[in-house]
Every structure is written in structure tokens, then in C-alpha cells.
Design an enzyme around this catalytic site. Structure first.
Site, PDB file in Angstrom:
ATOM      1  N   CYS A   1      84.332   6.245  42.930  1.00  0.00           N
ATOM      2  CA  CYS A   1      84.288   7.718  42.827  1.00  0.00           C
ATOM      3  C   CYS A   1      85.372   8.328  43.717  1.00  0.00           C
ATOM      4  CB  CYS A   1      82.935   8.256  43.294  1.00  0.00           C
ATOM      5  SG  CYS A   1      81.540   7.646  42.371  1.00  0.00           S
TER       6      CYS A   1
ATOM      7  N   CYS B   1      80.045   6.083  44.811  1.00  0.00           N
ATOM      8  CA  CYS B   1      80.596   4.770  45.162  1.00  0.00           C
ATOM      9  C   CYS B   1      82.076   4.890  45.523  1.00  0.00           C
ATOM     10  CB  CYS B   1      80.430   3.785  44.013  1.00  0.00           C
ATOM     11  SG  CYS B   1      81.487   4.172  42.596  1.00  0.00           S
TER      12      CYS B   1
ATOM     13  N   ASP C   1     100.045  10.713  81.607  1.00  0.00           N
ATOM     14  CA  ASP C   1      99.347  12.002  81.713  1.00  0.00           C
ATOM     15  C   ASP C   1     100.276  13.199  81.727  1.00  0.00           C
ATOM     16  OD1 ASP C   1     100.425  11.570  84.279  1.00  0.00           O
ATOM     17  OD2 ASP C   1      98.916  12.875  85.177  1.00  0.00           O
TER      18      ASP C   1
ATOM     19  N   ASP D   1     101.735   4.625  83.678  1.00  0.00           N
ATOM     20  CA  ASP D   1     102.442   5.551  84.556  1.00  0.00           C
ATOM     21  C   ASP D   1     101.717   5.487  85.910  1.00  0.00           C
ATOM     22  OD1 ASP D   1     104.048   7.823  85.354  1.00  0.00           O
ATOM     23  OD2 ASP D   1     102.241   9.032  85.095  1.00  0.00           O
TER      24      ASP D   1
ATOM     25  N   ASP E   1     105.854  11.754  80.020  1.00  0.00           N
ATOM     26  CA  ASP E   1     105.389  10.525  79.366  1.00  0.00           C
ATOM     27  C   ASP E   1     105.338  10.665  77.848  1.00  0.00           C
ATOM     28  OD1 ASP E   1     104.875   9.204  81.843  1.00  0.00           O
ATOM     29  OD2 ASP E   1     102.986  10.293  82.022  1.00  0.00           O
TER      30      ASP E   1
END
Length: 739
Positions: free
Chosen positions: A23, A20, A628, A432, A632
Site C-alpha cells: 500500500c 500493508c 558544540d 572537540d 565545528d
């Protein structure tokens, strides 16, 4: 706790034996204080411990002993065999649990039949005791063992609740069976509740069995990804002979043959032959991709009709598939911000329930009249049974597991649960231009020279060969019939271009700002040509020496087919779109108009992209940055949700919290929709988990008894408890089939 985190190790270990959410809290709290542990987090749904520790102060064996001391175990094998061992353990445990459940149900049936309908047959109590004892003392023994281990550490979990409730019901019934006169002398009937003890154990075992089966389904995305890797490959030996070897024996530089219909084993580059390759499981794109010489291929993708040979570039844990599997596993094991609150509640839940059960017994004893002690014990037992924290512990992580897995299947890699939860709040997306809105494959469409000569072309080619800018590559690819020359010096000027020296003369390649900064006069004829190209949404590069312009170059980068549709979808979702580009104002405006972007900024330097995002954040916006390139990375790190293009730079992907493998902008609205669905599922799960306990516990305590004489049977409480966990996991699984 150490403060210098420089030489720490981060690892994830499977935790065995948890039942559970409490635990998970117990296992986490026993590991965190260990000397050398920087941070530790246990996820109940994935049954994993993510730990960061100092190797000179502690090691996995120390962590394992600590976890074992409270009744659980840690799997500390190496990663290569860990998954197989874990699957074998789970298979064995599931089989054992199934056997226990079947036997517990079979033995409980006669107990229920006698307890409900045949209490007056001879030796009824003894027969029920005979059938109940193996259920409680053998099939339910783990509850008592684990509860005792928890008690030794002054802790409590679901096992504590089950052990207390069934133990009290069983012992009370045995006492009443053996000492019936004790109650008769006090004018009371000696009731036995063997059926409650046995059925509660049976129902809880059934609930755990169903829960295990359902939890197995939540991680099906990982299993699918793991199943993509073949076990063997065909190696081409130096003498041209073919040899079949295990995938573990493949080394970087090996030449591998891929036959029609086979899965590609490792990442590499095609040496000879060509074929179409299905990359849908990595990118989410259904259309096969043509692979020819010098094209990259990736592990897990499926070759179609042709055959080819390729050179292995990345093997083992370095392949894109292995990294995706690791990323998805880490994300599924990470905790969403809402889970931190749930963990705090789960941590104090069991002691509160035990307190409520005691209070219930005392109130019944004081106010319950002649049957107060019997009703009090029954009500206390029912409170302990019905208040299982399992549903609470499963509410968030099961939804996160399904959400992250579904995203991976669609080609959206999510690094952590926090970004999945936060994506639904995105109301501003910063894009971008190059490689994000456009294809990122720029081509030189035209060059206008003032005085065309071979040396100028050689100098231009030599400068661009040393530049890392994507536009420089377009120029290099254009001059295929020209040879480069040796420059005296080269300097890259961020956001503007490059400067080089040849034969005591300086040369500049870059934007108009670079020309202005170096006081280079702009030729009218070249300016006119530049304006014309810019209006056609082409990027313009200037080439000059220290005195005058030599040429102007037009570069075109096609807008992706899906960019327009993606931007329209985002706008329909009330998301503001911003475009940032280092390109000139005219080109930026033309691209913005073509794609329907209302807000854009031209001639933006990389360091200013992050400043722009901070500016939006100061206005209260939740900002997603999509990029990309290396330039950036700062902006990606600054944004609330960072999204990298899979075909971009490794640095961008390292920084970003999400990666779109196919570099398709349509994946952004998909990710936002998935985030909204996942968070909605978490809220539904938490609502049902909380409302279940809020309504269930008072009814179990007997709040309805003074009104209509209703007292909840512990057997029904056991069934309801099992149902609550299964319903939460099933609700999470519904995410899989949502569009």
C-alpha cells in the site's frame, strides 16, 4: 520533475487506510509523478507521506485527490489540529475494526464447527453459507473495494491477495452448493470451503487489530513528549493581576507564573524567584536543576517545590520541546538504507505471489489427477492467504520507531534513520575539546602583566567584548570592575584570535601563532609563565601591542566528570578516539593524558578539522564527529555520523544528525549500543519475514503433498499470516526493555 529546489515546501501528511507495505509503495508511486513533486516517501509503520513539492505547481489538495484515487486518503489539516484529528480517526477506526473482528469471529465459529465436525447434518452447506456471507460480503467488503481501486491503477497490494483468496473460496463454495450435480456427474464430491473464506477474513481482521494495537505502542515516546505540554498557563498582567489563559494565547515577552509541581509551558528566562526543575524528559538526566534569575527554562520540564516568574522567549513550534517532537517524528518517519531494498521487494512481491498462485493451480490441474482442480484451487487460495507482505513492510520501520523513541527518552535526539543504522559501524570518534570533553565554562585563573595599567585592561576587555570566542567570555567575566572603551577598529582572525586599533596603536589578543604572524617578540618571563600554565592543562592567551607582549592570561576549563568514563567505554567498544583543539600543544597533551586519549592534534584551525575527518575516512574508517560550536559545523557536516552537544550553538545542532541534550559524552556509547540493538532487531525481523514466506509459500502450494499427503488448510494459513505481523512488531517492542 523540477530541478530548481530553491522554493520548495517540505511537509508530512498522515496517510489513512493503508494495510500493508505494498500500500505504501502504491501511495508513493501515485504521488511521485505529480507535476511539481520533487520527492515523496511513504512510511508504512508511521502511516505518513513525507513530500517535497513546488507550491506554484501543486498543492496538498492535488496530492490528496491522487491518493484517494487508489483507495487511501491524506489528512491535510493544519498541524495544530492534525494530531487530535488523527487520534480521533485512529480511535474510531480501531473501535470499528474491533467490532468487525468480534462479529467475524462469532459468525465464523459455527461455520468451523460444521465444516470440521458436522458436515453431514441436514442443510449443512446452506447454514455455513448463511453465516459466511456477512463475514465475506460485509465485514470483508473493504478488501474487495480496495483491491478493485488498485486494479484500476494496474497495481496490487495485500487487499488484492485477501480479496482473490477469499473471493475464490467463497464463489467456488457457492457454485458447489448450488450445482452439486456438476461434480457428481464427473465422479467427484462437491466440497465447500465456506470455513476457509470466513476464517481467513476473521484471522486477517484479528491480525490487523493486534498490529494496530502494537503499532500504537511503538510511538509511545511521541505521546509521552506531547503529554508534557500543559493546556493552560498563569499569565501575569502589567498591573500584577493573574489570569489563566490557553497555551496557544501565550506570546513572546509575556510574564508567566509557575507554581510548585506545574509543567513549564514555553521556553523562557527566569525573572524572579527560584526553584529546582526536573529536566529529565528533555535531557535524560535524573537530577533536578536549580533555576535562578537569568537562567533558561524549557517547555515540558516540571517545576519542583518553589515558584518563579519567567519571560516567554519561544512559544508554539519554536520551543525546544516542539522541535524535539518534530525531530523525533521526522526520524521515526524516515527510511533506513536497508528499507529501500525492502521497498523494492515489496513493490514486486504481490504480482509474484499472484503468479505463484496461478502456477500452483495449473500444476495441480495437470498433475493432480481426479482431485486436481479442487486441490489446485485450495492450494492457490492458501498461497494467496499466507503470502502477506505486512511482516516485510513492518520489519524495518517498527524497529526504527522504537529505537528513535527510546533514544529521545534517554536525551539522545536522532534526526534520521540512516544515522541510527550507521552508528553501529562507528570505529573512530573525533572530539572537540572545549564544551565537549570539558564543561565549556572557561574561567580566568590568573593574569601576568609586564606593566599593569588600567588602559591596557580596558583595551583587553573591549577587544574580548566584541569577540564571539567562548574564551573571550571568560575574560569579560573576569573584568567586572573595569569599563570598556571605544575601539577604532576590530577584526576577528579565525583560529588565532583578534586584532583591534586604539589611538593609532594595534593590539592583538590570541594564541602564540598570532604573535608570530605579526612579528611580536615573546618576553622570556611571560614565556616561562605560559609553559608552566600549559603543563597544568590551562589554556594560555597572549595580549600584545604591535611591538611587545603586555600580558599572558591563564584560562581553565574543567573536564566533565563523565568524559573519562565515556572515553573508556568507547575504547572498550574498539572505537579509536581523536581529540582536535585549537589550543597549544602543551595544554592539548595534558588534557589528552588526563582523559586517556592517545591521538590528538593541537592548534587545529576550524577548516582543518574537516580535512582531518576526510583523512580518517580515506583510511576506511566510519567517523563520528562530536562538537558544540560554530567552528565545528564544517567538520560535523563532513563526518559519517555527526553529534552535537545540546548546550552548544544552534548551528552545530542544525548540522548534526544526533544531538546529546545534556551534553554528556556517556550518551555516545549509549547511542552506539542502541544502534547495534536496533540494527540487530531489523535483521531479526527481516529474517523472520523472509523465512516465513520462503517456507510458507511452497508448503501452501502443496510441495509436501507427494511426500506425506499434507496440504495446508487456508484457515491455518490465515492464522500464520496474522501471527507473522504481530511477531515482527512484538520483536521490535522488545527494544524498549533492553538496557
Amino acid at each position: 520533475m523540477a530541478t530548481n529546489h530553491q522554493n520548495t515546501i517540505k511537509k508530512t501528511f498522515p496517510v489513512l487506510g493503508m494495510s500493508c507495505a505494498s500500500c505504501a509503495i502504491s501511495a508513493e508511486s501515485i504521488v511521485k509523478p505529480i507535476d511539481g513533486v520533487i520527492d515523496a516517501s511513504v512510511n508504512f509503520a508511521t502511516a505518513t507521506l513525507a513530500v517535497e513539492y513546488l507550491p506554484n505547481k501543486t498543492n496538498p489538495s492535488v496530492l490528496q485527490k491522487a491518493v484517494q484515487s487508489i483507495g487511501y486518503d491524506l489528512l491535510i489539516e493544519n498541524e495544530a489540529t492534525q494530531q487530535e484529528t488523527l487520534e480521533a480517526i485512529h480511535e474510531k477506526n480501531f473501535h470499528l475494526l474491533k467490532q468487525k473482528t468480534i462479529w467475524a469471529i462469532l459468525l465464523s465459529l459455527p461455520v468451523v464447527a460444521i465444516g470440521m465436525f458436522a458436515m453431514n447434518i441436514p442443510y449443512a452447506n446452506e447454514i455455513m453459507w448463511f453465516f459466511t456471507s456477512p463475514v465475506v460480503l460485509w465485514f470483508g467488503k473493504d478488501f474487495f473495494i480496495n483491491a478493485w481501486k488498485q486494479t484500476k491503477h494496474r497495481s496490487a497490494n495485500m487487499d488484492t491477495l485477501v480479496a482473490l483468496s477469499t473471493g475464490i473460496a467463497y464463489l467456488f463454495s457457492v457454485f458447489n452448493m448450488l450445482f452439486t450435480d456438476f461434480w457428481h456427474q464427473r465422479g467427484l464430491h462437491a466440497h465447500v470451503y465456506f470455513e476457509a473464506a470466513s476464517v481467513v477474513i476473521a484471522f486477517i481482521l484479528l491480525g490487523k487489530l493486534l498490529e494496530e494495537k502494537a503499532k500504537g505502542n511503538t510511538s509511545s515516546a511521541i505521546k509521552k513528549l506531547m503529554g508534557l505540554q500543559p493546556k493552560t498557563v498563569v499569565l501575569i498582567l502589567p498591573d500584577g493581576q493573574q489570569k489563566e489563559i490557553a497555551i496557544e494565547e501565550v506570546h513572546v515577552g509575556d510574564t508567566i507564573l509557575v507554581k510548585p509541581g506545574e509543567k513549564i509551558a514555553v521556553d523562557g528566562i527566569v525573572l524572579s524567584g527560584n526553584s529546582y526543575v526536573d529536566e529529565s524528559m528533555l535531557s535524560g538526566e535524573p537530577i533536578p536543576v536549580l533555576k535562578t534569575t537569568n537562567e533558561k527554562v524549557f517547555a515540558g520540564t516540571i517545576n519542583q517545590k518553589g515558584s518563579f516568574q519567567f519571560k516567554a522567549l519561544k512559544v508554539g513550534k519554536e520551543t525546544m520541546l516542539a522541535q524535539i517532537i518534530k525531530m523525533v517524528q521526522d526520524a521515526q518517519g524516515s527510511k533506513a538504507p536497508v528499507q529501500k531494498l525492502v521497498d523494492k521487494i515489496a513493490g514486486i512481491f504481490v504480482p509474484i505471489v499472484i503468479g505463484i498462485a496461478l502456477l500452483t493451480f495449473i500444476l495441480w490441474l495437470l498433475l493432480g489427477g481426479n482431485n486436481g482442480i479442487v486441490h489446485g484451487l485450495l492450494a492457490a487460495v492458501t498461497v494467496l492467504v499466507i503470502a502477506c507482505p505486512c511482516a516485510l513492510g513492518l520489519a524495518t520501520p517498527t524497529a526504527i520507531m522504537v529505537g528513535v523513541g527510546k533514544a529521545a527518552e534517554q536525551g539522545i535526539l536522532i534526526k534520521d534513520a540512516e544515522s541510527l543504522e550507521l552508528a553501529k559501524k562507528i570505529n573512530a570518534v573525533v572530539l572537540d575539546k572545549t564544551g565537549t570533553i570539558t564543561e565549556g565554562k572557561p574561567k580566568v585563573t590568573a593574569i601576568k602583566w609586564l606593566n599593569e595599567d588600567t588602559l591596557a585592561k580596558q583595551i583587553l576587555l573591549s577587544i574580548e567584548k566584541q569577540s564571539e570566542h567562548p574564551l573571550a567570555e571568560a575574560v569579560v567575566n573576569y573584568f567586572t570592575d573595569i569599563k570598556d572603551i571605544q575601539l577604532l577598529s576590530f577584526e576577528s582572525i579565525t583560529g588565532k584570535g583578534a586584532k583591534a586599533t586604539y589611538a593609532d596603536e594595534s593590539y592583538f589578543v590570541g594564541n602564540k601563532k598570532l604573535m608570530a604572524d605579526n612579528n611580536i617578540s615573546i618576553d622570556d618571563e611571560l614565556q616561562q609563565q605560559s609553559d608552566q600554565w600549559s603543563q597544568q592543562s590551562q589554556t594560555v592567551i597572549w595580549f600584545a601591542n604591535s611591538k611587545k607582549n603586555l600580558a599572558v592570561i591563564a584560562i581553565s576549563d574543567k573536564i566533565k566528570e563523565t568524559s573519562l568514563a565515556a572515553i573508556e567505554q568507547l575504547k572498550a567498544m574498539d572505537v579509536e578516539i581523536y581529540m582536535l583543539t585549537g589550543d597549544n600543544e602543551t595544554t592539548a597533551k595534558a588534557i589528552a593524558e588526563q582523559t586517556g586519549i592517545e591521538h590528538y592534534k593541537a592548534e587545529v584551525l576550524p577548516q582543518h578539522k574537516a580535512d582531518f575527518i576526510k583523512e580518517l575516512q580515506s583510511q576506511g574508517k566510519i567517523v563520528a564527529m562530536v562538537g558544540d560550536g560554530i567552528n565545528d559545523s564544517t567538520a560535523l557536516a563532513t563526518a559519517d555520523v555527526s553529534i552535537a552537544m545540546g548546550k552548544g550553538s544552534d548551528i552545530a545542532m542544525d548540522v548534526a544528525k544526533m544531538t546529546l541534550i545534556s551534553s554528556d559524552l556517556m550518551k555516545i556509547p549509549q547511542a552506539i549500543k542502541l544502534s547495534r540493538q536496533t540494527v540487530a532487531t531489523i535483521k531479526q525481523n527481516l529474517f523472520w519475514a523472509f523465512i516465513y514466506n520462503v517456507i510458507g509459500i511452497p508448503i501452501a502450494a502443496g510441495i509436501l503433498y507427494p511426500i506425506n499427503g499434507f496440504l495446508l488448510n487456508p484457515m491455518l494459513a490465515g492464522a500464520a499470516m496474522a501471527l507473522s505481523s504481530v511477531s515482527v512488531v512484538s520483536n521490535s517492542l522488545r527494544l524498549k526493555w533492553k538496557k
